[in-house]
Design an enzyme around this catalytic site. Structure first.
Site, PDB file in Angstrom:
ATOM      1  N   ARG A   1       0.832  -1.215   0.000  1.00  0.00           N
ATOM      2  CA  ARG A   1       0.000   0.000   0.000  1.00  0.00           C
ATOM      3  C   ARG A   1       0.859   1.255   0.000  1.00  0.00           C
ATOM      4  NH1 ARG A   1      -5.430   1.852   0.876  1.00  0.00           N
ATOM      5  NH2 ARG A   1      -6.262  -0.273   0.961  1.00  0.00           N
TER       6      ARG A   1
ATOM      7  N   GLU B   1      -9.550   6.272   7.478  1.00  0.00           N
ATOM      8  CA  GLU B   1      -8.125   6.454   7.236  1.00  0.00           C
ATOM      9  C   GLU B   1      -7.758   7.677   6.396  1.00  0.00           C
ATOM     10  OE1 GLU B   1      -6.086   2.132   7.205  1.00  0.00           O
ATOM     11  OE2 GLU B   1      -7.679   2.384   5.740  1.00  0.00           O
TER      12      GLU B   1
END
Length: 778
Positions: free
Chosen positions: A320, A722
């Site tokens: 990621r 997030e």
């Protein structure tokens, strides 16, 4: 049969279900909310404590537990040899034994556990162990691990070969480090195991009840159906309870099985901080070729993630980071390499953003450097390198950036916060202020929403409608203060057209909804909300079919609204319709299921569509630094953030505010320190500084960008857990801007994170020595 259409809520929220408070707010503030440690314990409950290693590497020569066993109140003591089933409780790849096995992996690794009549007696007894060690030199440095090719998983590259005939006019390059971050959830790690005639009931503060169920079953060598995990709420998680809550449940379960009695294990704060993983520290290196106007032609990036001793979730976390090494910017040609470095530290784990923040930092540092190189304002350079619809809308991993809102968000925010007027005023202030310098930065966020492990993008739900018209909802997500249950309550109420207080969301339990994914990756509402909606709509179809037949009308003529059911000319109370349906043997209960569409990713080629959609946002931060002491203060923050059509605006704004402050702490004050032997010395709230209320900017404004999600998410909302964390990168960039002003913005400073006063002084000295030198990073 009537098709139930998923339409967006009216903006900003459906008036009939406009929420006033979090579903547990009153219980929270009155102390009535029940956490694991608050649960009434069985009369015979015993209490466990952990003994930790005092070395970071090597092995145990001797372990004498005689004094521990003989201590007051001690019931039992266990080591790795007392685990009846599987000893490795790693979530994906092997490497995480319940206790020290053949080799010591990090300072503070659990070595044994002791069970006693009280928590205090257990903790006192644990200190009586006599241990001797066979020492070995630990590896504690990410770059040393990389040089020695110590990796927990193989490296990965993402390459875009976009060769261009355009010649590079400039090159910028730099290397900087990014520190880790302690989760510091208010409720620490805690579990209670209660044996019963059906097997064992586990109460745990975990973001992943199904994984706790699986691992407890494996260490006991039992089938999963004998383990039930119950999780009503957590006092914070932030990723720290995704994988690393399971170990304590497993230890409690082993004791409970051996002693046939309930066992509770709650870690004291210092043990919690030493024995559980952090956000991954990174070392980032970048080099970019640019044209004379500051447009990126090619970039190379090397991202070194300090994974600690084992893989845990590091493979996906570094992935990621690589996915988000572009943040919001188009790279015509790129080579991005990610390394999962192994060190003798606690195994680092999931943390809000899951590697994305560390990758974005490389992009934002690089854009700052480009601006300084060509003598332009960083915002102008950022805007001209944004993904656009003119053929520059595909990422380096092959995903098209559809429905890109960043151009609108940035232009709106720069006008609303008077960016250019403030830029001129700050430049003038800095020119006339010898010691106090101000900095300003406006940075964007483009964050992909979905688990990058495809199989995790699924959710289940269970919905019951009772004969009085009340509704009980259960789903696989966990509530950790983020308001997931509040949003699920709104969804169920809207689907049935009833008031919020008609719906009750119950504790997450593995015997109600099985095989659940963790509540992580900002996907809690996206996945579980859709699963709950699916279950509700199945029940509604049953009711509609029944009513259409009974009243001889078309299904399209039946509506559910405001606690009533419209059937042609009739308006019937919802409870009356439900009772009537029950008497006619109509099913009033259903499971629901959802799996995220469109996503795919080939890790071998580094190409695909790993995300369902992107969430966007931008923040403008202003700071002051004292060039004599290195102290800094964030004075103003303006945020405009994309949450699609908000299901609960108050919760969304709260999540944005909290995420930003947490991100600000990561980049300014939260400084993890290990000594030369590998012991964490910032191991309590006195030596590890998270932001306090006084660190909140006096001007702190958050607005939601009112635009429905173009993808078919629940009510066309967007994830909010997030993405706003990375808005805080604007603070770090603003500090760099203030430091650069010392050289009249001619030198782009190297600034490691967190930007503590010591690091700011170090950076200022670097600017002084490189001013006018033509350094590559300037």
């Amino acid at each position: 049969m009537r098709k139930l259409i998923d339409t967006p809520l009216a903006s900003p929220v459906h008036e009939k279900h406009k929420p006033s408070v979090h579903e547990s707010a009153i219980a929270h503030v009155t102390g009535q909310a029940i956490y694991v440690d608050d649960k009434v314990e069985p009369l015979d409950c015993a209490y466990a404590a952990i003994g930790l290693t005092a070395r970071a590497s090597g092995s145990v020569k001797t372990l004498d537990l005689a004094a521990v066993r003989e201590a007051e109140g001690v019931v039992d003591v266990i080591t790795i040899n007392d685990v009846p089933g599987m000893r490795d409780i790693a979530p994906v790849f092997d490497g995480d034994p319940v206790f020290v096995d053949d080799k010591i992996k990090f300072w503070g690794q659990p070595l044994f556990a002791v069970l006693a009549q009280t928590t205090d007696l257990a903790r006192r007894a644990a200190k009586l162990a006599k241990v001797t060690y066979e020492d070995a030199s630990p590896c504690l440095d990410t770059e040393v691990a990389h040089k020695d090719k110590r990796y927990v998983r193989p490296p990965l590259q993402m390459v875009r070969d976009g060769a261009t005939t355009q010649k590079s006019a400039h090159r910028v390059s730099n290397t900087f480090t990014i520190g880790g971050q302690e989760h510091l959830y208010l409720e620490g790690q805690v579990s209670m195991a209660v044996p019963d005639e059906e097997g064992m009931l586990i109460y745990t503060s975990s973001q992943h009840p199904s994984e706790v169920q699986k691992l407890v079953a494996e260490v006991l060598d039992w089938p999963l159906h004998k383990i039930t995990v119950d999780m009503r709420r957590m006092g914070g998680g932030f990723g720290g309870k995704e994988t690393q809550a399971a170990q304590w449940a497993c230890i409690a379960a082993i004791f409970a099985h051996r002693q046939k009695r309930a066992v509770k294990l709650r870690l004291p704060r210092q043990t919690d901080m030493m024995a559980t993983g952090k956000r991954h520290p990174f070392t980032n290196t970048y080099a970019a070729e640019i044209d004379a106007k500051g447009n990126i032609l090619h970039c190379d990036m090397t991202l070194l993630g300090n994974c600690g001793h084992s893989p845990d979730l590091s493979d996906a976390i570094v992935d990621r980071a690589m996915f988000h090494a572009d943040n919001a910017y188009f790279y015509p040609s790129a080579n991005i390499s990610g390394y999962r470095c192994q060190t003798n530290m606690v195994s680092h784990t999931a943390f809000r953003g899951f590697g994305g923040p560390q990758g974005m930092m490389a992009a934002e540092a690089m854009l700052d450097d480009i601006a300084r190189k060509i003598g332009a304002d960083p915002l102008s350079v950022r805007k001209q390198n944004l993904y656009s619809a003119d053929g520059t809308d595909t990422t380096h991993y092959g995903m098209q950036v559809e429905n890109n809102l960043l151009h609108d968000i940035i232009s709106t925010l720069e006008n609303d916060c008077d960016y250019w007027q403030r830029r001129a005023a700050i430049s003038e202030f800095n020119a006339n202020s010898p010691y106090i310098k101000k900095g300003l930065a406006l940075t964007p966020v483009k964050f992909g929403i979905s688990f990058t492990a495809k199989h995790l993008n699924q959710a289940g739900a269970l919905v019951h409608v009772y004969t009085d018209g009340s509704i009980q909802v259960n789903h696989g997500g966990t509530e950790m203060g983020q308001g997931l249950h509040s949003k699920i309550q709104i969804i169920a109420a809207r689907e049935f057209g009833v008031a919020l207080d008609a719906v009750r969301v119950t504790a997450t339990r593995t015997d109600k909804v099985p095989n659940t994914s963790p509540t992580a990756a900002s996907s809690g509402t996206d996945l579980n909300g859709k699963a709950v909606q699916n279950a509700c709509q199945i029940i509604l179809e049953n009711l509609i079919t029944f009513l259409a037949k009974k009243y001889d009308t078309q299904e399209e003529n039946i509506t559910f609204d405001s606690g009533y059911v419209g059937v042609g000319a009739h308006s019937l109370p919802f409870a009356e319709v439900v009772q009537d349906a029950y008497m006619h043997r109509v099913s009033l209960s259903s499971t629901g299921f959802y799996k995220t569409p469109k996503i795919h990713y080939n890790r071998d080629t580094g190409k695909g569509r790993p995300f369902f959609y992107f969430a966007f946002g931008a923040a403008c931060s202003e700071v002051e630094i004292d060039t004599l002491t290195g102290e800094n203060r964030v004075t103003r923050v303006d945020i405009l953030h994309d949450v699609g059509t908000s299901i609960h605006p108050e919760i969304d704004i709260g999540q944005i505010e909290g995420a930003f402050i947490q991100g600000m702490g990561w980049l300014t004050t939260e400084d993890l320190k290990w000594d030369e032997q590998g012991q964490l010395i910032s191991n309590n709230p006195a030596t590890y500084k998270i932001p306090a209320i006084g660190d909140t900017p006096s001007h702190f404004k958050v607005k939601l960008f009112d635009r429905a999600n173009a993808e078919d998410s629940i009510y066309h909302s967007k994830a909010v857990g997030e993405p706003p964390f990375m808005l805080a990168i604007s603070v770090w960039c603003a500090i760099r801007d203030a430091i650069a002003s010392v050289s009249n913005y001619q030198v782009s400073p190297t600034l490691n994170a967190p930007a503590t006063p010591e690091e700011i002084i170090r950076s200022l000295r670097g600017v002084s020595t490189t001013q006018g030198s033509g350094n590559e990073s300037s």
